[in-house]
Design a protein around this motif. Structure first.
Motif, PDB file in Angstrom:
ATOM      1  N   ALA A 291      -7.186  -0.846  -1.865  1.00  0.00           N
ATOM      2  CA  ALA A 291      -7.460  -2.280  -1.678  1.00  0.00           C
ATOM      3  C   ALA A 291      -6.474  -2.905  -0.689  1.00  0.00           C
ATOM      4  CB  ALA A 291      -7.400  -3.002  -3.025  1.00  0.00           C
ATOM      5  N   LEU A 292      -5.184  -2.538  -0.811  1.00  0.00           N
ATOM      6  CA  LEU A 292      -4.179  -3.093   0.103  1.00  0.00           C
ATOM      7  C   LEU A 292      -4.340  -2.545   1.519  1.00  0.00           C
ATOM      8  CD1 LEU A 292      -1.117  -2.966  -2.309  1.00  0.00           C
ATOM      9  CD2 LEU A 292      -2.194  -5.039  -1.415  1.00  0.00           C
ATOM     10  N   ARG A 293      -4.675  -1.257   1.639  1.00  0.00           N
ATOM     11  CA  ARG A 293      -4.904  -0.682   2.966  1.00  0.00           C
ATOM     12  C   ARG A 293      -6.069  -1.381   3.666  1.00  0.00           C
ATOM     13  NH1 ARG A 293      -0.617   1.483   5.144  1.00  0.00           N
ATOM     14  NH2 ARG A 293       0.197   3.291   4.038  1.00  0.00           N
ATOM     15  N   ALA A 294      -7.113  -1.715   2.900  1.00  0.00           N
ATOM     16  CA  ALA A 294      -8.264  -2.407   3.486  1.00  0.00           C
ATOM     17  C   ALA A 294      -7.838  -3.765   4.046  1.00  0.00           C
ATOM     18  CB  ALA A 294      -9.357  -2.584   2.436  1.00  0.00           C
ATOM     19  N   LEU A 295      -6.941  -4.476   3.321  1.00  0.00           N
ATOM     20  CA  LEU A 295      -6.451  -5.760   3.818  1.00  0.00           C
ATOM     21  C   LEU A 295      -5.626  -5.573   5.079  1.00  0.00           C
ATOM     22  CD1 LEU A 295      -5.270  -7.870   0.750  1.00  0.00           C
ATOM     23  CD2 LEU A 295      -7.392  -8.015   2.032  1.00  0.00           C
ATOM     24  N   ASP A 296      -4.714  -4.585   5.053  1.00  0.00           N
ATOM     25  CA  ASP A 296      -3.847  -4.341   6.214  1.00  0.00           C
ATOM     26  C   ASP A 296      -4.666  -3.974   7.445  1.00  0.00           C
ATOM     27  OD1 ASP A 296      -1.566  -3.872   7.746  1.00  0.00           O
ATOM     28  OD2 ASP A 296      -1.494  -1.776   7.163  1.00  0.00           O
ATOM     29  N   THR A 297      -5.590  -3.022   7.277  1.00  0.00           N
ATOM     30  CA  THR A 297      -6.437  -2.597   8.397  1.00  0.00           C
ATOM     31  C   THR A 297      -7.318  -3.731   8.874  1.00  0.00           C
ATOM     32  OG1 THR A 297      -6.468  -0.367   7.463  1.00  0.00           O
ATOM     33  CG2 THR A 297      -8.108  -0.874   9.150  1.00  0.00           C
ATOM     34  N   GLY A 298      -7.885  -4.482   7.917  1.00  0.00           N
ATOM     35  CA  GLY A 298      -8.760  -5.597   8.285  1.00  0.00           C
ATOM     36  C   GLY A 298      -8.034  -6.668   9.056  1.00  0.00           C
TER      37      GLY A 298
ATOM     38  N   PRO B 244      -8.683  -5.042 -14.563  1.00  0.00           N
ATOM     39  CA  PRO B 244      -7.482  -4.453 -13.966  1.00  0.00           C
ATOM     40  C   PRO B 244      -7.821  -3.181 -13.204  1.00  0.00           C
ATOM     41  CG  PRO B 244      -7.516  -4.109 -16.347  1.00  0.00           C
ATOM     42  CD  PRO B 244      -8.650  -5.023 -16.035  1.00  0.00           C
ATOM     43  N   PHE B 245      -6.937  -2.787 -12.302  1.00  0.00           N
ATOM     44  CA  PHE B 245      -7.138  -1.554 -11.548  1.00  0.00           C
ATOM     45  C   PHE B 245      -7.064  -0.353 -12.490  1.00  0.00           C
ATOM     46  CE2 PHE B 245      -5.588  -4.296  -8.030  1.00  0.00           C
ATOM     47  CZ  PHE B 245      -6.631  -4.088  -7.134  1.00  0.00           C
ATOM     48  N   GLU B 246      -7.843   0.679 -12.154  1.00  0.00           N
ATOM     49  CA  GLU B 246      -7.828   1.895 -12.958  1.00  0.00           C
ATOM     50  C   GLU B 246      -6.644   2.786 -12.636  1.00  0.00           C
ATOM     51  OE1 GLU B 246     -11.567   3.796 -12.433  1.00  0.00           O
ATOM     52  OE2 GLU B 246     -12.734   2.111 -13.247  1.00  0.00           O
ATOM     53  N   GLY B 247      -6.040   2.616 -11.457  1.00  0.00           N
ATOM     54  CA  GLY B 247      -4.904   3.446 -11.094  1.00  0.00           C
ATOM     55  C   GLY B 247      -4.275   2.977  -9.800  1.00  0.00           C
ATOM     56  N   ALA B 248      -3.106   3.554  -9.478  1.00  0.00           N
ATOM     57  CA  ALA B 248      -2.363   3.138  -8.295  1.00  0.00           C
ATOM     58  C   ALA B 248      -3.115   3.449  -7.006  1.00  0.00           C
ATOM     59  CB  ALA B 248      -0.996   3.811  -8.289  1.00  0.00           C
ATOM     60  N   GLN B 249      -3.900   4.548  -6.995  1.00  0.00           N
ATOM     61  CA  GLN B 249      -4.637   4.896  -5.786  1.00  0.00           C
ATOM     62  C   GLN B 249      -5.657   3.821  -5.441  1.00  0.00           C
ATOM     63  OE1 GLN B 249      -3.778   7.702  -3.883  1.00  0.00           O
ATOM     64  NE2 GLN B 249      -4.962   6.467  -2.424  1.00  0.00           N
ATOM     65  N   GLN B 250      -6.250   3.208  -6.469  1.00  0.00           N
ATOM     66  CA  GLN B 250      -7.218   2.132  -6.251  1.00  0.00           C
ATOM     67  C   GLN B 250      -6.521   0.908  -5.653  1.00  0.00           C
ATOM     68  OE1 GLN B 250      -9.186   0.755  -9.812  1.00  0.00           O
ATOM     69  NE2 GLN B 250     -11.036   0.181  -8.713  1.00  0.00           N
TER      70      GLN B 250
ATOM     71  N   ALA C 283       0.835  -1.207   0.000  1.00  0.00           N
ATOM     72  CA  ALA C 283       0.000   0.000   0.000  1.00  0.00           C
ATOM     73  C   ALA C 283       0.869   1.256   0.000  1.00  0.00           C
ATOM     74  CB  ALA C 283      -0.923  -0.007   1.216  1.00  0.00           C
ATOM     75  N   GLU C 284       1.948   1.258   0.781  1.00  0.00           N
ATOM     76  CA  GLU C 284       2.847   2.416   0.787  1.00  0.00           C
ATOM     77  C   GLU C 284       3.437   2.657  -0.604  1.00  0.00           C
ATOM     78  OE1 GLU C 284       5.856   2.419   3.743  1.00  0.00           O
ATOM     79  OE2 GLU C 284       4.479   2.222   5.446  1.00  0.00           O
ATOM     80  N   LEU C 285       3.864   1.575  -1.259  1.00  0.00           N
ATOM     81  CA  LEU C 285       4.442   1.718  -2.595  1.00  0.00           C
ATOM     82  C   LEU C 285       3.397   2.222  -3.587  1.00  0.00           C
ATOM     83  CD1 LEU C 285       6.735   1.360  -4.600  1.00  0.00           C
ATOM     84  CD2 LEU C 285       6.155  -1.068  -4.758  1.00  0.00           C
ATOM     85  N   ALA C 286       2.179   1.693  -3.496  1.00  0.00           N
ATOM     86  CA  ALA C 286       1.118   2.135  -4.403  1.00  0.00           C
ATOM     87  C   ALA C 286       0.811   3.624  -4.214  1.00  0.00           C
ATOM     88  CB  ALA C 286      -0.141   1.295  -4.182  1.00  0.00           C
ATOM     89  N   GLU C 287       0.879   4.101  -2.968  1.00  0.00           N
ATOM     90  CA  GLU C 287       0.617   5.519  -2.706  1.00  0.00           C
ATOM     91  C   GLU C 287       1.706   6.402  -3.312  1.00  0.00           C
ATOM     92  OE1 GLU C 287       0.245   5.308   1.494  1.00  0.00           O
ATOM     93  OE2 GLU C 287      -1.873   4.726   1.444  1.00  0.00           O
ATOM     94  N   VAL C 288       2.961   5.935  -3.293  1.00  0.00           N
ATOM     95  CA  VAL C 288       4.035   6.697  -3.944  1.00  0.00           C
ATOM     96  C   VAL C 288       3.768   6.778  -5.447  1.00  0.00           C
ATOM     97  CG1 VAL C 288       6.504   6.812  -4.406  1.00  0.00           C
ATOM     98  CG2 VAL C 288       5.709   5.968  -2.198  1.00  0.00           C
ATOM     99  N   LEU C 289       3.407   5.651  -6.056  1.00  0.00           N
ATOM    100  CA  LEU C 289       3.126   5.649  -7.494  1.00  0.00           C
ATOM    101  C   LEU C 289       1.935   6.542  -7.818  1.00  0.00           C
ATOM    102  CD1 LEU C 289       3.656   1.839  -8.292  1.00  0.00           C
ATOM    103  CD2 LEU C 289       5.186   3.745  -8.846  1.00  0.00           C
ATOM    104  N   ALA C 290       0.921   6.533  -6.941  1.00  0.00           N
ATOM    105  CA  ALA C 290      -0.248   7.383  -7.176  1.00  0.00           C
ATOM    106  C   ALA C 290       0.156   8.855  -7.197  1.00  0.00           C
ATOM    107  CB  ALA C 290      -1.307   7.124  -6.101  1.00  0.00           C
ATOM    108  N   ALA C 291       1.077   9.232  -6.284  1.00  0.00           N
ATOM    109  CA  ALA C 291       1.540  10.622  -6.259  1.00  0.00           C
ATOM    110  C   ALA C 291       2.271  10.977  -7.551  1.00  0.00           C
ATOM    111  CB  ALA C 291       2.454  10.839  -5.047  1.00  0.00           C
ATOM    112  N   LEU C 292       3.074  10.058  -8.062  1.00  0.00           N
ATOM    113  CA  LEU C 292       3.766  10.301  -9.334  1.00  0.00           C
ATOM    114  C   LEU C 292       2.769  10.418 -10.482  1.00  0.00           C
ATOM    115  CD1 LEU C 292       6.796   7.836  -9.044  1.00  0.00           C
ATOM    116  CD2 LEU C 292       6.807  10.291  -8.651  1.00  0.00           C
TER     117      LEU C 292
END
Length: 817
Positions: free
Chosen positions: A243-250, A233-239, A112-121
């Motif tokens: 999804a990964l944050r939901a797994l981590d939090t869950g 497929p996912f529409e973007g890195a933020q999506q 999730a952290e990596l996906a958030e970096v990509l979303a920012a880019l």
């Protein structure tokens, strides 16, 4: 000529080189800080491509994010461009995972952290283009840092696109290549994608050993990142991040829910909030502590052979008692892997320094034990030292004395020393030692010595009787029950009857009740299931074992063995690789060599033997593995020499049986007969030795005795068939025996069952060809022979007498040209 200074930056040392680019550790002399400097050569690069790349780098340098390695500067000098980035202390993800598999929740959090970096880019329309393990660091604080962005198209590795297997689809958006890199990196984090291995399809079964209950949702997310499977497929890195944050939090919420008590009747609001906060903080601390522990690589400790006087039987038995105590007790500790001191000694004999040995065996410490006579008496003194492996520095050293060399006393003393040496982590098992009387310990040690030297009786009856009788007097002696479990396991593997199974399970359960580690006992069940032909059960049990002990290299080795027999080659290689990364043991490398050899990968098998020689030196383990590999590769002269060495040094049914095989295929039938007869004497209930002896008698034209031998082999196999437990060797032996006895239709059905269960096993397909040749079915024999050779079955196997009639056949001869 390259300068040692680029602008204000001093180049200190080369870190990596991915032709034609190079990365250096540098120093910013103006701001007094360490930096990362990458050289980008421009030979043959046109101005347009360079301008586009520099524009991308400038756009990247303008983006600020806590998970991004920031670009600080870009310079031109010496015909190259130089990119200067901030220096980050951390481990690349592949290095981190090589130490220890990550839990599913950690995979989700870091992903999730990596996906958030990509979303920012991507929000700034910047494609990273270099999402791969070497560029993704995990800091000491456990957070992602993504570097290596916007690699020039003429320099360094690029993100691989999947090969086209269907008509080309419309081009995907350029940013999607980052999502694919993210999906591949999630596989690396989950520990399923070793470096250089083919890309594995993300499935729940693949991720289950390390990711547990999160395996299915993680597999779905990875597949969507890779653009595979039925889900869109996912529409973007933020999506992806969501999804990964939901797994981590869950996963954290589930853990906290399990440990939280049921909510009592309403209380004043403020205390309730405080209590909830305390529970939340405690839960998070527990999770963090567990994750930090899970990331630790096990401590590899080499227990050196005990040095002791050799002038009497009491001193010899005391040394053996100390050796077995140290090894078994250290092996039971969490986070410790014990390496046999004999492996270290073997490398010392060939002139390796302690530092070289430490690197080669991945050993961090060694334990040395000295037994001696105290100056003041004829009693015993034990000195134990923990030394740092790479330089011999003494970390801890103590000694204790006693008035006697009694083995039970020696065990007590070394237990006290272990408590001191591993203060805070060693849980004493002295209560088990003290409950074993001296006579029981003597019997136990004598049997341990016989087991180590390969001198146990063929049927193990005398050893089991002696040990069981001794344990009647010491029913709490855990080590004795563990040894009895191993003996009963061997008996069950030989007899394969209900009585032996019940006795094995009774003894195993008693050992577990006394505190024997599952990491030590469950592998016996896996081995038995493989022997019984229950491959599915073996794989399932091995997967459970790596879930329980994800940092145990032996658990991953057993999974590799089970997957190899199941024909799941890629996963098996990944499991063996994980075992070696955790600790490169001689046993695991020998197992890998046999697994590769059995499926016809002779080059890979010999490579594993070469690694084994480097780890263990000249040893029975190396000799047995090399003999097996060369026998399967068809190098029968060398295999014969090695098996003769094993029969001389250790004896044993299997060594004599395999020696007979080597002799048989060289046409040395009389010598093969002697070897198989010796194997039958050592294992009277072995259908394999009975069948091999019958084949040899047939080759010697002793037809009546041969037919009796085939009948006898079938009699030994039939009880297994009735219970539905037929290992591969039994399937093969049954098919051959039926063909030899003239039951062609039954033999054909046996071949069908055998091939259906193992369609890509060289020995299975060779056996199908042999049965067809014996039955006079020319077309089938030719077809099976062709297929066996395609699977790398040795051509020398087809020189056996069963193929005599086919050797005059032109088409048969052509198969070997």
């Amino acid at each position: 000529m390259q300068s040692e200074r680029i602008g204000r930056y001093r180049l200190e040392r080369l870190l990596t080189a991915h032709a034609p680019c190079e990365t250096f550790a540098g120093w910013d002399e103006q701001l007094d800080r360490q930096v990362l400097v990458t050289r980008i050569p421009l030979d043959g690069v046109d101005d347009t491509a360079r301008d586009i790349w520099r524009r991308d780098i400038r756009r990247l340098s303008g983006i600020t994010h806590p998970g991004l390695v920031h670009v600080l500067d870009i310079l031109a000098q010496d015909g190259c461009d130089w990119v200067v980035s901030e220096w980050i202390e951390g481990d690349p993800t592949d290095v981190l995972v090589a130490r220890q598999p990550l839990a599913g929740s950690e995979v989700a959090r870091l992903g999730a952290e990596l996906a958030e970096v990509l979303a920012a880019l991507h929000q700034h329309a910047v494609r990273h283009g270099g999402v791969r393990p070497a560029n993704v660091l995990v800091t000491a604080g456990g957070h992602i840092k993504l570097g290596g962005g916007c690699p020039p198209p003429w320099c360094g590795p690029r993100i691989a696109e999947p090969p086209a297997t269907e008509p080309a689809a419309p081009a995907r958006e350029p940013l999607d290549s980052d999502l694919r890199g993210l999906g591949e990196l999630l596989l690396v984090l989950a520990g399923t994608q070793p470096g250089g291995a083919p890309m594995l399809a993300p499935t729940e079964a693949l991720l289950a050993p390390t990711c547990g209950t999160l395996a299915a949702p993680l597999a779905s997310i990875i597949a969507r990142c890779l653009g595979e499977g039925d889900e869109p497929p996912f529409e973007g890195a933020q999506q992806v991040a969501a999804a990964l944050r939901a797994l981590d939090t869950g996963s954290h919420r589930i853990t906290l829910t399990e440990v939280s008590p049921v909510t009592p009747a309403p209380r004043p609001r403020r205390p309730a909030i405080i209590a909830a906060a305390i529970l939340l903080v405690a839960g998070l601390i527990a999770i963090t502590a567990w994750q930090l522990f899970a990331l630790r690589r096990p401590l590899a400790v080499a227990v050196m052979p005990v040095e002791a006087p050799t002038d009497s039987e009491p001193t010899r038995l005391a040394a053996l008692a100390v050796d077995t105590t140290i090894s078994s007790e250290l092996a039971s500790l969490p986070g410790i892997v014990v390496v046999a001191g004999r492996e270290v000694q073997a490398l010392r004999k060939v002139g390796r320094s302690d530092a070289e040995i430490a690197r080669q065996l991945a050993v961090q410490e060694r334990v040395e034990i000295h037994l001696s006579y105290p100056p003041s008496s004829q009693g015993m003194r034990i000195d134990l030292a923990r030394l740092r492996a790479r330089d011999g520095r003494v970390e801890w050293k103590r000694g204790l004395e006693a008035a006697t060399w009694e083995p039970a006393v020696a065990r007590e003393l070394v237990g006290e020393l272990l408590r001191g040496a591993y203060q805070g982590s060693y849980a004493s098992s002295q209560s088990h030692f003290s409950k074993a009387n001296p006579e029981t310990i003597r019997i136990y040690l004598a049997l341990i010595e016989k087991e180590r030297t390969g001198k146990l009786s063929p049927d193990r009856r005398s050893e089991i009787t002696a040990l069981a009788t001794a344990l009647d007097e010491a029913p709490e002696f855990r080590e004795g029950w563990i040894l009895l479990t191993r003996l009963c396991c061997a008996v069950y593997a030989m007899r394969l009857d209900d009585e032996a199974r019940a006795e094995y399970e009774r003894v195993r359960d008693r050992a577990l009740a006394l505190g024997a580690s599952k990491a030590m006992m469950v592998p016996l069940d896996i081995w038995l299931n493989l022997r019984l032909g229950r491959t599915g059960e073996a794989v399932a049990t091995a997967r459970q074992l790596v879930r329980l002990f994800p940092g145990n290299p032996n658990a991953w080795q057993r999974l590799g063995e089970a997957l190899s027999v199941a024909g799941q080659v890629v996963e098996a290689e990944a499991a063996f690789a994980r075992s070696s990364r955790l600790h490169p043991s001689a046993d695991a490398l020998a197992s890998l060599a046999r697994a590769r050899s059995s499926r016809g990968d002779h080059v890979g098998a010999r490579a594993a033997v070469t690694e084994l020689r480097a780890v263990a030196g000249e040893s029975p383990t190396l000799t047995a593995a090399e003999a097996f590999v060369e026998m399967y590769a068809g190098n029968l002269v060398l295999a014969e020499r090695l098996y003769r060495q094993l029969t001389s040094d250790l004896g044993g049914y299997l060594a004599f049986n395999n020696l007979g095989v080597c002799l048989f295929y060289q046409g040395k039938f009389s010598a093969a007969k002697d070897a198989f007869q010796r194997a039958r004497e050592l294992a009277p209930t072995s259908y394999l030795a009975a069948r091999n002896l019958a084949d040899t008698l047939m080759a010697l034209n002793e037809r009546e005795l041969a037919l009796q031998g085939y009948e006898n082999a079938l009699e030994l196999i039939e009880p297994l068939l009735a219970r539905g437990t037929l290992p591969l060797s039994a399937l093969e032996a049954r098919a051959v025996c039926l063909a030899r006895l003239g039951h062609a239709s039954d033999a054909a059905r046996a071949v069908d069952s055998m091939v259906k269960a193992n369609p890509h096993h060289p020995e299975v397909i060779f056996t199908a060809a042999l049965v067809a040749a014996v039955s006079g079915e020319r077309a089938s024999a030719l077809a099976w022979t062709r297929r066996a050779l395609e699977l790398h079955a040795p051509a020398v196997w087809f020189e056996s007498p069963e193929f005599d009639r086919l050797r005059a056949d032109h088409e048969f001869r052509q198969l070997f040209r």
